[in-house]
Design a protein around this motif. Structure first.
Motif, short mmCIF file in Angstrom:
data_model
loop_
_atom_site.label_atom_id
_atom_site.label_comp_id
_atom_site.label_asym_id
_atom_site.label_seq_id
_atom_site.Cartn_x
_atom_site.Cartn_y
_atom_site.Cartn_z
N VAL A 32 0.84 -1.20 0.00
CA VAL A 32 0.00 0.00 0.00
C VAL A 32 0.88 1.26 0.00
N SER A 33 1.95 1.22 0.78
CA SER A 33 2.87 2.37 0.82
C SER A 33 3.49 2.62 -0.56
N MET A 34 3.87 1.54 -1.24
CA MET A 34 4.42 1.68 -2.58
C MET A 34 3.37 2.24 -3.55
N GLY A 35 2.11 1.79 -3.37
CA GLY A 35 1.04 2.31 -4.22
C GLY A 35 0.81 3.80 -4.01
N ILE A 36 0.96 4.26 -2.75
CA ILE A 36 0.80 5.69 -2.46
C ILE A 36 1.88 6.50 -3.19
N LEU A 37 3.12 6.02 -3.12
CA LEU A 37 4.21 6.72 -3.81
C LEU A 37 3.97 6.73 -5.32
N TRP A 38 3.49 5.63 -5.85
CA TRP A 38 3.18 5.53 -7.28
C TRP A 38 2.09 6.53 -7.66
N MET A 39 1.04 6.61 -6.82
CA MET A 39 -0.04 7.56 -7.11
C MET A 39 0.44 9.00 -7.04
N CYS A 40 1.32 9.29 -6.08
CA CYS A 40 1.86 10.65 -5.99
C CYS A 40 2.61 11.01 -7.27
N SER A 41 3.34 10.05 -7.81
CA SER A 41 4.07 10.28 -9.06
C SER A 41 3.11 10.57 -10.22
N VAL A 42 2.06 9.77 -10.31
CA VAL A 42 1.06 9.96 -11.38
C VAL A 42 0.33 11.29 -11.19
N PHE A 43 0.01 11.61 -9.92
CA PHE A 43 -0.65 12.88 -9.61
C PHE A 43 0.19 14.05 -10.10
N TYR A 44 1.48 14.00 -9.79
CA TYR A 44 2.39 15.09 -10.19
C TYR A 44 2.46 15.22 -11.71
N GLN A 45 2.55 14.10 -12.41
CA GLN A 45 2.66 14.14 -13.87
C GLN A 45 1.40 14.71 -14.52
N ILE A 46 0.23 14.30 -14.02
CA ILE A 46 -1.02 14.83 -14.58
C ILE A 46 -1.18 16.30 -14.23
N TRP A 47 -0.80 16.67 -13.03
CA TRP A 47 -0.91 18.06 -12.59
C TRP A 47 -0.01 18.98 -13.42
N ARG A 48 1.22 18.54 -13.69
CA ARG A 48 2.18 19.38 -14.42
C ARG A 48 1.98 19.33 -15.93
N ARG A 49 1.62 18.17 -16.48
CA ARG A 49 1.61 18.00 -17.93
C ARG A 49 0.24 17.74 -18.53
N GLY A 50 -0.78 17.61 -17.70
CA GLY A 50 -2.12 17.42 -18.23
C GLY A 50 -2.42 15.99 -18.63
N ILE A 51 -3.56 15.81 -19.28
CA ILE A 51 -4.03 14.48 -19.67
C ILE A 51 -3.39 14.06 -20.98
N HIS A 52 -2.88 12.85 -21.01
CA HIS A 52 -2.23 12.28 -22.18
C HIS A 52 -2.44 10.77 -22.13
N PRO A 53 -2.52 10.09 -23.28
CA PRO A 53 -2.75 8.63 -23.25
C PRO A 53 -1.75 7.87 -22.39
N VAL A 54 -0.49 8.27 -22.40
CA VAL A 54 0.51 7.56 -21.59
C VAL A 54 0.21 7.73 -20.10
N ARG A 55 -0.13 8.97 -19.69
CA ARG A 55 -0.43 9.21 -18.27
C ARG A 55 -1.77 8.59 -17.89
N ALA A 56 -2.68 8.53 -18.86
CA ALA A 56 -3.96 7.85 -18.60
C ALA A 56 -3.72 6.37 -18.34
N ARG A 57 -2.79 5.79 -19.09
CA ARG A 57 -2.48 4.38 -18.87
C ARG A 57 -1.81 4.18 -17.50
N LYS A 58 -0.98 5.13 -17.11
CA LYS A 58 -0.33 5.03 -15.79
C LYS A 58 -1.37 5.05 -14.67
N LEU A 59 -2.36 5.94 -14.81
CA LEU A 59 -3.41 6.01 -13.79
C LEU A 59 -4.23 4.73 -13.78
N PHE A 60 -4.51 4.20 -14.97
CA PHE A 60 -5.27 2.96 -15.07
C PHE A 60 -4.52 1.82 -14.38
N LEU A 61 -3.21 1.74 -14.60
CA LEU A 61 -2.42 0.65 -14.02
C LEU A 61 -2.33 0.77 -12.50
#
Length: 207
Positions: free
Chosen positions: A153-182
């Motif tokens: 769960v702790s690793m998942g939180i860090l992963w989500m923080c990374s995805v959150f940052y990428q979407i926040w800084r760079r917006g929606i993109h198919p690659v980032r959408a796939r990251k959120l899905f995974l």
């Protein structure tokens, strides 16, 4: 995972892939399923070990003596709620709603942190009353299984923080959408594992 769209020229249905599948996503997602399968085997082994050792308390505390019903019920409620908010984040992203996706993803992260905080508090309390992993085979199995889940769960939180940052800084993109899905798949997998922990470890331990 696709939706039909009617166009004026064609007058028929055209299938548009969901964002997470629209950029070579099938191969990466297939690889991720293999990763989840290996994680499933790890947890299956830990569950089998715990079930065998659950009665080997060596005169030490049993599950009914150390498990706090209110505590593990609260953990369960928080984690299941986080799975729901994670699903809402994925849904919002598919709709192109960046702010909503970030809001739900942020809520999921906070709920995950609350879950880990309760779990750490539980472990500290157990250690304070002498219920450590070295005390008995039952406690070794308990801390290994529940602790492994908490680490995931702790690793998942860090992963989500990374995805959150990428979407926040760079917006929606198919690659980032796939990251959120995974990461959503990973989070739902951890929820399913927790349901088994709730049933096999905690409920059977206090009955």
């Amino acid at each position: 995972m696709s939706k039909a769209v009617l166009t004026p020229k064609q007058g028929g249905a055209v299938h548009e892939p969901a964002p997470e599948y629209s950029h070579g996503g099938d191969v990466s997602i297939l690889g991720f399923w293999f990763f989840l399968a290996t994680d499933l085997l790890i947890f299956a082994c830990l569950f089998a070990t715990f079930v065998i050792l659950r009665t080997h308390t060596d005169g030490g505390p049993t599950g009914s003596a150390i498990f706090d019903v209110n505590g593990f019920v609260a953990e369960t409620f928080i984690l299941l709620t986080s799975s729901f908010t994670c699903g809402l984040a994925t849904f919002a992203l598919r709709k192109g709603k960046r702010k909503a996706a970030l809001s739900w993803l942020g809520a999921t992260i906070l709920l995950g942190i609350a879950f880990v905080g309760l779990e750490i508090s539980e472990f500290i309390h157990d250690a304070a009353i002498g219920a450590t992993a070295q005390r008995s085979a039952f406690l070794s199995g308990f801390f290994t299984l529940v602790g492994t889940h908490g680490a995931h769960v702790s690793m998942g939180i860090l992963w989500m923080c990374s995805v959150f940052y990428q979407i926040w800084r760079r917006g929606i993109h198919p690659v980032r959408a796939r990251k959120l899905f995974l990461v959503g798949l990973y989070w739902h997998f951890l929820d399913i594992v927790w349901v088994f922990i709730f049933t096999v470890v905690y409920m059977m331990g206090v009955v």
